[in-house]
Write a protein that holds these residues in place. Structure first.
Motif, mmCIF file in Angstrom:
data_model
loop_
_atom_site.group_PDB
_atom_site.id
_atom_site.type_symbol
_atom_site.label_atom_id
_atom_site.label_comp_id
_atom_site.label_asym_id
_atom_site.label_seq_id
_atom_site.Cartn_x
_atom_site.Cartn_y
_atom_site.Cartn_z
ATOM 1 N N ILE A 245 0.813 -1.209 0.000
ATOM 2 C CA ILE A 245 0.000 0.000 0.000
ATOM 3 C C ILE A 245 0.853 1.268 0.000
ATOM 4 O O ILE A 245 0.391 2.328 -0.419
ATOM 5 N N ILE A 246 2.102 1.166 0.471
ATOM 6 C CA ILE A 246 3.015 2.310 0.453
ATOM 7 C C ILE A 246 4.337 1.862 -0.151
ATOM 8 O O ILE A 246 4.971 0.927 0.346
ATOM 9 N N LEU A 247 4.753 2.533 -1.228
ATOM 10 C CA LEU A 247 6.028 2.246 -1.881
ATOM 11 C C LEU A 247 6.793 3.552 -2.009
ATOM 12 O O LEU A 247 6.410 4.446 -2.761
ATOM 13 N N SER A 248 7.857 3.684 -1.239
ATOM 14 C CA SER A 248 8.632 4.925 -1.226
ATOM 15 C C SER A 248 10.088 4.636 -1.578
ATOM 16 O O SER A 248 10.834 4.066 -0.783
ATOM 17 N N LEU A 249 10.467 5.056 -2.806
ATOM 18 C CA LEU A 249 11.842 4.910 -3.287
ATOM 19 C C LEU A 249 12.449 6.282 -3.556
ATOM 20 O O LEU A 249 13.418 6.398 -4.305
ATOM 21 N N ALA A 250 11.911 7.302 -2.944
ATOM 22 C CA ALA A 250 12.285 8.684 -3.239
ATOM 23 C C ALA A 250 13.723 9.001 -2.859
ATOM 24 O O ALA A 250 14.327 8.379 -1.980
ATOM 25 N N ASN A 251 14.268 10.005 -3.553
ATOM 26 C CA ASN A 251 15.577 10.575 -3.229
ATOM 27 C C ASN A 251 16.692 9.527 -3.200
ATOM 28 O O ASN A 251 17.392 9.347 -2.207
ATOM 29 N N ASN A 252 16.801 8.810 -4.305
ATOM 30 C CA ASN A 252 17.918 7.922 -4.559
ATOM 31 C C ASN A 252 18.549 8.349 -5.879
ATOM 32 O O ASN A 252 18.435 9.504 -6.284
ATOM 33 N N LYS A 253 19.183 7.419 -6.579
ATOM 34 C CA LYS A 253 19.776 7.699 -7.884
ATOM 35 C C LYS A 253 19.271 6.701 -8.911
ATOM 36 O O LYS A 253 20.005 6.280 -9.803
ATOM 37 N N LEU A 254 18.020 6.324 -8.764
ATOM 38 C CA LEU A 254 17.416 5.338 -9.655
ATOM 39 C C LEU A 254 17.236 5.934 -11.046
ATOM 40 O O LEU A 254 16.936 7.126 -11.190
ATOM 41 N N SER A 255 17.402 5.097 -12.047
ATOM 42 C CA SER A 255 17.350 5.585 -13.427
ATOM 43 C C SER A 255 16.465 4.680 -14.276
ATOM 44 O O SER A 255 15.819 3.768 -13.770
ATOM 45 N N GLU A 256 16.454 4.953 -15.556
ATOM 46 C CA GLU A 256 15.633 4.259 -16.551
ATOM 47 C C GLU A 256 14.152 4.576 -16.325
ATOM 48 O O GLU A 256 13.800 5.495 -15.576
ATOM 49 N N SER A 257 13.297 3.824 -16.960
ATOM 50 C CA SER A 257 11.867 4.152 -16.921
ATOM 51 C C SER A 257 11.159 3.464 -15.751
ATOM 52 O O SER A 257 11.683 2.518 -15.158
ATOM 53 N N ILE A 258 9.979 3.963 -15.439
ATOM 54 C CA ILE A 258 9.128 3.324 -14.425
ATOM 55 C C ILE A 258 8.584 2.033 -15.035
ATOM 56 O O ILE A 258 7.949 2.070 -16.091
ATOM 57 N N PRO A 259 8.844 0.878 -14.445
ATOM 58 C CA PRO A 259 8.435 -0.378 -15.080
ATOM 59 C C PRO A 259 6.916 -0.519 -15.174
ATOM 60 O O PRO A 259 6.180 -0.099 -14.276
ATOM 61 N N GLN A 260 6.480 -1.114 -16.247
ATOM 62 C CA GLN A 260 5.044 -1.341 -16.457
ATOM 63 C C GLN A 260 4.431 -2.165 -15.334
ATOM 64 O O GLN A 260 3.247 -2.044 -15.025
ATOM 65 N N GLU A 261 5.257 -2.997 -14.706
ATOM 66 C CA GLU A 261 4.765 -3.892 -13.655
ATOM 67 C C GLU A 261 4.222 -3.146 -12.442
ATOM 68 O O GLU A 261 3.462 -3.711 -11.647
ATOM 69 N N VAL A 262 4.609 -1.871 -12.289
ATOM 70 C CA VAL A 262 4.055 -1.079 -11.182
ATOM 71 C C VAL A 262 2.533 -0.997 -11.303
ATOM 72 O O VAL A 262 1.823 -0.882 -10.293
ATOM 73 N N GLY A 263 2.023 -1.094 -12.510
ATOM 74 C CA GLY A 263 0.581 -1.064 -12.715
ATOM 75 C C GLY A 263 -0.161 -2.242 -12.113
ATOM 76 O O GLY A 263 -1.395 -2.224 -12.025
ATOM 77 N N ASN A 264 0.586 -3.272 -11.659
ATOM 78 C CA ASN A 264 -0.047 -4.427 -11.015
ATOM 79 C C ASN A 264 -0.376 -4.166 -9.550
ATOM 80 O O ASN A 264 -1.094 -4.952 -8.919
ATOM 81 N N LEU A 265 0.145 -3.073 -9.000
ATOM 82 C CA LEU A 265 0.031 -2.816 -7.552
ATOM 83 C C LEU A 265 -1.292 -2.120 -7.248
ATOM 84 O O LEU A 265 -1.340 -0.984 -6.788
ATOM 85 N N THR A 266 -2.367 -2.818 -7.447
ATOM 86 C CA THR A 266 -3.693 -2.202 -7.371
ATOM 87 C C THR A 266 -4.130 -1.859 -5.949
ATOM 88 O O THR A 266 -5.135 -1.178 -5.769
ATOM 89 N N SER A 267 -3.397 -2.326 -4.949
ATOM 90 C CA SER A 267 -3.717 -1.963 -3.553
ATOM 91 C C SER A 267 -3.009 -0.691 -3.112
ATOM 92 O O SER A 267 -3.246 -0.193 -2.004
ATOM 93 N N LEU A 268 -2.161 -0.152 -3.979
ATOM 94 C CA LEU A 268 -1.283 0.953 -3.596
ATOM 95 C C LEU A 268 -2.060 2.227 -3.255
ATOM 96 O O LEU A 268 -2.962 2.632 -3.980
ATOM 97 N N TRP A 269 -1.694 2.848 -2.118
ATOM 98 C CA TRP A 269 -2.245 4.138 -1.695
ATOM 99 C C TRP A 269 -1.260 5.268 -1.976
ATOM 100 O O TRP A 269 -1.660 6.378 -2.273
ATOM 101 N N SER A 270 0.030 4.953 -1.832
ATOM 102 C CA SER A 270 1.044 6.015 -1.896
ATOM 103 C C SER A 270 2.235 5.521 -2.704
ATOM 104 O O SER A 270 2.830 4.491 -2.378
ATOM 105 N N LEU A 271 2.585 6.277 -3.769
ATOM 106 C CA LEU A 271 3.728 5.938 -4.608
ATOM 107 C C LEU A 271 4.658 7.144 -4.654
ATOM 108 O O LEU A 271 4.337 8.184 -5.226
ATOM 109 N N HIS A 272 5.828 6.998 -4.026
ATOM 110 C CA HIS A 272 6.819 8.078 -3.957
ATOM 111 C C HIS A 272 8.068 7.662 -4.736
ATOM 112 O O HIS A 272 8.850 6.828 -4.273
ATOM 113 N N LEU A 273 8.245 8.267 -5.913
ATOM 114 C CA LEU A 273 9.431 8.009 -6.732
ATOM 115 C C LEU A 273 10.193 9.294 -7.008
ATOM 116 O O LEU A 273 11.072 9.332 -7.870
#
Length: 497
Positions: A245-273
């Motif tokens: 329900i909460i996925l927080s990967l903020a303030n790192n050095k992550l690169s490339e695109s947001i993977p399509q698989e994130v769309g599977n997280l249908t329970s998600l309330w908060s997405l911090h990238l």
């Protein structure tokens, strides 16, 4: 926070039951050894701490402050939260405490290293040493605590790497190592935490990539990896985290695109990238996240237009897309985001007019569109945004609290509180004076699928619920500020916070 409370309530209840059903019969000599171990540690702490432990006299520890025993008079729980204890743990003879299932020394002034002999507590289920001044490395001997469900070492001065041996703790429900000083990479053995519900490794100096083994954590509800030095792409395996329900990967050095698989997280309330180097466009798959309340993609290198699928997120309350390379126009269909409270689109290359439809976002408190290529007049419909225009900087501190109230009630109720909010609004308009909770009983709004809170947990949940109701008052001037909420909840901090 509420997931944490529920886990701890469950674990403490389990540990109490375990303590009651323990088969260890404690002899007088063993009880004496337990008392001696505690008295030896008491003698090692400073004078003020010894005063706090003034009830620790004699040889019957079950009557001492902070000590609980099982049916066989053996010490099962040590709870000395927020007792201003100052000293080390090195003289604490943990090996004498054969029946100890819960050790909570959080919110004290303990210093020195975490002793390796903590690993001798083979029955331990709950270990909380958070918010102290402990330093040094995490001892690998903690991997011997194979019954452990809660391991909380956050807010200390711990250094070094995360021991890969901790992967043997496959019963863990919560692992919190927020510390500011942990280094090296996230061990791949983290994929062994098959029962983990909350993982917090944020605010450290962790480097390397996010291991794809994280995708094995099928029960994970909350993942916090923000404010580290992680590199590489977001692993596609995150799409397997079906309960998150909460996925927080903020303030790192992550690169490339947001993977399509994130769309599977249908329970998600908060997405911090936010605060990474993510590229390409905003993926249309985000439109699948129908429960999303917070979407923070700001401060990246995202390009292209704002995808139409964003407006499918009817629960969205906070949308942060600022400081990217987004182009195209602001979607007229943004009007579908009726719950939107905060909209940040500044510092992009958006063009065209500001759509009239933006004036229909009646809940909007904060709107930021500067540093774009927008043209034409400011639409007159902006005058309809009374929540936005009526607020100065001082009152804007209250803007986020309405959404805080909504999210808080959603957690407490286990569903979106739309019907309850409508009831509160109608009762406010029909009555000149209303109470903070409008006469609604806590038992009427609690998630009926869960056991009701008991004892100290009840007081905490009631306090949080009162704040939630205050945040939803019809008159915005009656709202508390987030600073007030933070201050009051800090005062309420307890073993369950």
């Amino acid at each position: 926070m509420f997931t944490t409370v529920l886990i701890i309530i469950f674990v403490l209840a389990s540990s109490s039951q375990f303590a009651i059903s323990s088969s260890f019969a404690t002899s007088p000599s063993n009880m004496g050894r337990e008392a001696e171990a505690l008295l030896e540690w008491k003698a090692s702490v400073d004078n003020h701490s010894q005063f706090q432990l003034s009830s620790w006299v004699g040889n019957v520890p079950c009557q001492w402050v902070g000590i609980s025993c099982n049916n066989f008079s053996s010490i099962s729980q040590i709870n000395l939260i927020g007792s201003a204890l100052k000293g080390t743990l090195h003289t604490f003879s943990f090996s004498c405490l054969h029946s100890l299932v819960s050790l909570d020394l959080s919110n004290n002034l303990l210093f020195g290293t975490i002793p390796s002999h903590l690993g001798s507590l083979s029955e331990l289920i709950y270990l909380n040493l958070s918010v102290n001044h402990l330093s040094g490395r995490i001892p690998s001997e903690l991997c011997q605590l194979t019954s452990l469900r809660i391991l909380d070492l956050q807010e200390n001065n711990i250094t070094g790497s995360i021991p890969h041996q901790l992967g043997s703790l496959n019963l863990l429900n919560l692992l919190s190592l927020y510390s500011k000083n942990l280094t090296s990479s996230i061990p791949v053995s983290i994929g062994n935490f098959s029962n983990l519900i909350i993982l917090n490794l944020s605010e450290n100096k962790l480097s390397g990539s996010i291991p794809h083994q994280l995708g094995k954590l099928n029960f994970l509800n909350e993942l916090y990896l923000y404010n580290n030095c992680l590199i590489g792409s977001i692993p596609k395996s995150v799409g397997n985290l079906s309960n998150i329900i909460i996925l927080s990967l903020a303030n790192n050095k992550l690169s490339e695109s947001i993977p399509q698989e994130v769309g599977n997280l249908t329970s998600l309330w908060s997405l911090h990238l936010l605060g990474n180097f993510l590229t390409s466009s905003i993926p249309a798959c985000l439109g699948n996240l129908g429960n999303l309340i917070i979407l923070a993609l700001s401060e990246n290198k995202l390009s292209g237009s704002i995808c139409n699928e964003i407006v499918m997120l009817r629960s969205l309350t906070f949308l942060y897309l600022h400081e990217n390379n987004l182009s195209g126009s602001i979607l007229t269909s943004i009007v579908n985001l009726g719950n939107l409270s905060v909209l940040y689109l500044n510092d992009n290359t958006l063009s065209g007019p500001i759509p009239q439809e933006i004036g229909k976002l009646g809940s909007l408190c904060e709107l930021s569109l500067y540093s774009n290529n927008l043209s034409g007049p400011i639409p007159t419909s902006v005058g309809n945004l009374t929540n936005l225009l009526a607020y100065t900087m001082e009152v804007n501190e209250k803007c986020d609290v309405y959404s805080f109230g909504v999210v808080t009630l959603e957690v407490i109720m286990g569903k979106h509180p739309g019907d309850l909010i409508s009831l509160l609004s109608s009762s406010s308009s029909s009555s000149a004076t209303t109470s903070t909770a409008h006469g609604i009983l806590l038992k009427d709004v609690l998630d009926q699928r869960l056991e009701p809170p008991r004892n100290q947990a009840t007081r905490i949940v009631v306090s949080v619920a009162k704040f939630a109701f205050a945040c939803l008052e019809t008159n915005p001037q009656s709202h508390p500020t987030m600073q007030q909420i933070f201050r009051e909840l800090s005062i309420e901090r307890s073993p369950l916070s």
